[in-house]
Write an enzyme that holds these catalytic residues in place. Structure first.
Site, PDB file in Angstrom:
ATOM      1  N   HIS A 245       0.803  -1.227   0.000  1.00  0.00           N
ATOM      2  CA  HIS A 245       0.000   0.000   0.000  1.00  0.00           C
ATOM      3  C   HIS A 245       0.839   1.282   0.000  1.00  0.00           C
ATOM      4  O   HIS A 245       1.786   1.424   0.769  1.00  0.00           O
ATOM      5  CB  HIS A 245      -0.935   0.020   1.216  1.00  0.00           C
ATOM      6  N   HIS A 282      -5.131   4.287   9.706  1.00  0.00           N
ATOM      7  CA  HIS A 282      -4.069   5.291   9.699  1.00  0.00           C
ATOM      8  C   HIS A 282      -4.461   6.558  10.454  1.00  0.00           C
ATOM      9  O   HIS A 282      -5.632   6.894  10.567  1.00  0.00           O
ATOM     10  CB  HIS A 282      -3.616   5.616   8.276  1.00  0.00           C
ATOM     11  N   GLU A 289      -8.298  15.179   6.797  1.00  0.00           N
ATOM     12  CA  GLU A 289      -8.523  14.629   5.449  1.00  0.00           C
ATOM     13  C   GLU A 289      -9.986  14.844   5.050  1.00  0.00           C
ATOM     14  O   GLU A 289     -10.889  14.295   5.671  1.00  0.00           O
ATOM     15  CB  GLU A 289      -8.226  13.124   5.426  1.00  0.00           C
ATOM     16  N   TYR A 298     -18.194   1.785  -3.999  1.00  0.00           N
ATOM     17  CA  TYR A 298     -17.661   1.946  -2.636  1.00  0.00           C
ATOM     18  C   TYR A 298     -17.941   0.745  -1.744  1.00  0.00           C
ATOM     19  O   TYR A 298     -18.099   0.894  -0.543  1.00  0.00           O
ATOM     20  CB  TYR A 298     -18.189   3.257  -2.028  1.00  0.00           C
ATOM     21  N   HIS A 320      -8.445   6.489  11.465  1.00  0.00           N
ATOM     22  CA  HIS A 320      -9.517   5.938  10.631  1.00  0.00           C
ATOM     23  C   HIS A 320      -8.971   4.843   9.727  1.00  0.00           C
ATOM     24  O   HIS A 320      -7.767   4.655   9.597  1.00  0.00           O
ATOM     25  CB  HIS A 320     -10.217   7.034   9.831  1.00  0.00           C
TER      26      HIS A 320
HETATM   27 FE   LIG Z   1      -7.296   8.572   5.218  1.00  0.00          FE
END
Ligand SMILES: [Fe+2]
Length: 371
Positions: A245, A282, A289, A298, A320
């Site tokens: 990632h 994270h 954000e 989604y 989150h």
């Molecule tokens: Fe994020």
């Protein structure tokens, strides 16, 4: 330089220059004096511009799908979130805006849907769904929609530019950058209009003023330089992928004072055999954000209520990540690609909440990870 009209008279020369004429600039040649104003009047905003802190601190979900429209693509901007560096608003309109000049900073307007003609002293840009239109500070312009247009307006307190790390020391896009000069669309020819006593709405730090120009400000017969509006289509952003990632800087599209703009585009997922192909939990410890979901599927956020048109705000102070079960589901499914599309604005100072956001908030979002 002297540039003369067919009748021998001089065109009026204007230098538009950034950072005290020590950065990018352009020279514009007007039929009429760009200084000739005949009236100035203070203007009250159509919609409230007040904000409140994100307290109690919570992740938020705003449904722009539920916002009622008012005004045009400038006066009808419903303030979602803001801090001293940037204001983020949503607008829906099918009618032309009046002439407008933002003297607080550059704007980056993302067209979520519809088609709109951007008219300016520099010329015209035809824009549509998926375009970012970047407008230098002080550019007189107006928006002329054909049908209903939905936009996310990012209003900076300074200049919005491609990230420095994408550019050579002389300003050319490097080959590893996710887009390049070929992807930027600029006005191609002069665009002029006739008229007398033409109002222009001017935004400054102090508020709104309507300046009435003796002659129509769309009177530029030619310009040259490095400062001009341009459009960039999100589909022209070439995603950078890794074996495991990669965090959001790979999606960065623009930078502004105190914030970045990122484009999340359909792409192959992480391809290491043991990769978890969706984000880790994270905590972006220095950032808030703000993520606008603009297309795709989604399912990875199933259970969160997020859908196309949603905006999530994940503030610093809160960790989150994917909704419960999403990691297991994506590994189980053996997914190799994602179709998600999003425009993200990460700020380095906390974002406050505007009336627009509070009026379309999904109040249950914060608790969806604990279900
Ligand atoms: Fe994020």
């Amino acid at each position: 330089m002297q540039f003369r009209r067919p009748d021998g008279g001089l065109y009026a020369e204007e230098l538009m220059g950034e950072e005290g004429f020590s950065s990018d600039s352009s020279l514009l040649y007007h039929r009429y004096l760009p200084t000739a104003i005949v009236k100035a009047e203070a203007v009250e905003p159509l919609l409230p511009a007040t904000t409140s802190p994100n307290l109690p601190l919570s992740p938020r979900h705003f449904r722009t799908q539920d916002l009622a429209s008012a005004g045009d693509l400038v006066t009808g901007r419903m303030l979602l979130s803001a801090n001293g560096d940037v204001r983020l608003s949503y607008a829906t309109s099918d009618r032309p805006s009046e002439l407008y000049r933002n003297s607080m900073g550059d704007e980056c307007v993302y067209i979520q849907s519809g088609n709109v003609r951007f008219e300016s002293t520099y010329g015209v840009i035809e824009a549509g769904e998926g375009d970012y239109v970047v407008i230098p500070t002080g550019t007189i312009h107006r928006w002329v929609p054909s049908g209903t247009v939905n936009v996310l307006a990012i209003e900076a307190s300074g200049h919005i530019r491609p990230p420095k790390r994408y550019l050579s020391q002389y300003g050319q896009f490097l080959e590893h950058a996710p887009y390049c000069e070929r992807d930027l669309r600029t006005p191609q020819e002069p665009f002029t209009a006739e008229g007398e006593e033409v109002p222009v709405l001017v935004r400054t730090r102090g508020g709104l003023t309507r300046l009435v120009y003796r002659n129509h400000p769309f009177d530029v017969v030619g310009w040259d330089g490095y400062l001009y509006p341009y459009a960039f289509h999100i589909n022209d952003f070439e995603p950078i992928v890794k074996k495991t990632h990669a965090p959001p800087p790979v999606h960065q599209t623009f930078e502004g004072p105190g914030f970045v703009v990122c484009s999340f585009m359909p792409r192959p997922l992480d391809f290491h055999p043991d990769a978890v192909p969706i984000p880790y939990n994270h905590h972006n410890v220095d950032s808030d954000e703000f993520m606008f979901y603009v297309g795709g599927d989604y399912s990875a956020r199933a259970g969160s209520g997020i859908d196309v048109g949603s905006i999530s705000l994940h503030p610093a102070g809160f960790t989150h990540g994917p909704q419960p079960g999403a990691v297991e589901a994506v590994i189980e499914a053996g997914a190799t690609h994602t179709s998600e599309m999003a425009v993200m604005v990460d700020t380095f100072r906390p974002l406050d909440l505007g009336q627009g956001a509070l009026s379309c908030e999904d109040p249950g979002y914060a608790w969806t990870w604990a279900r």
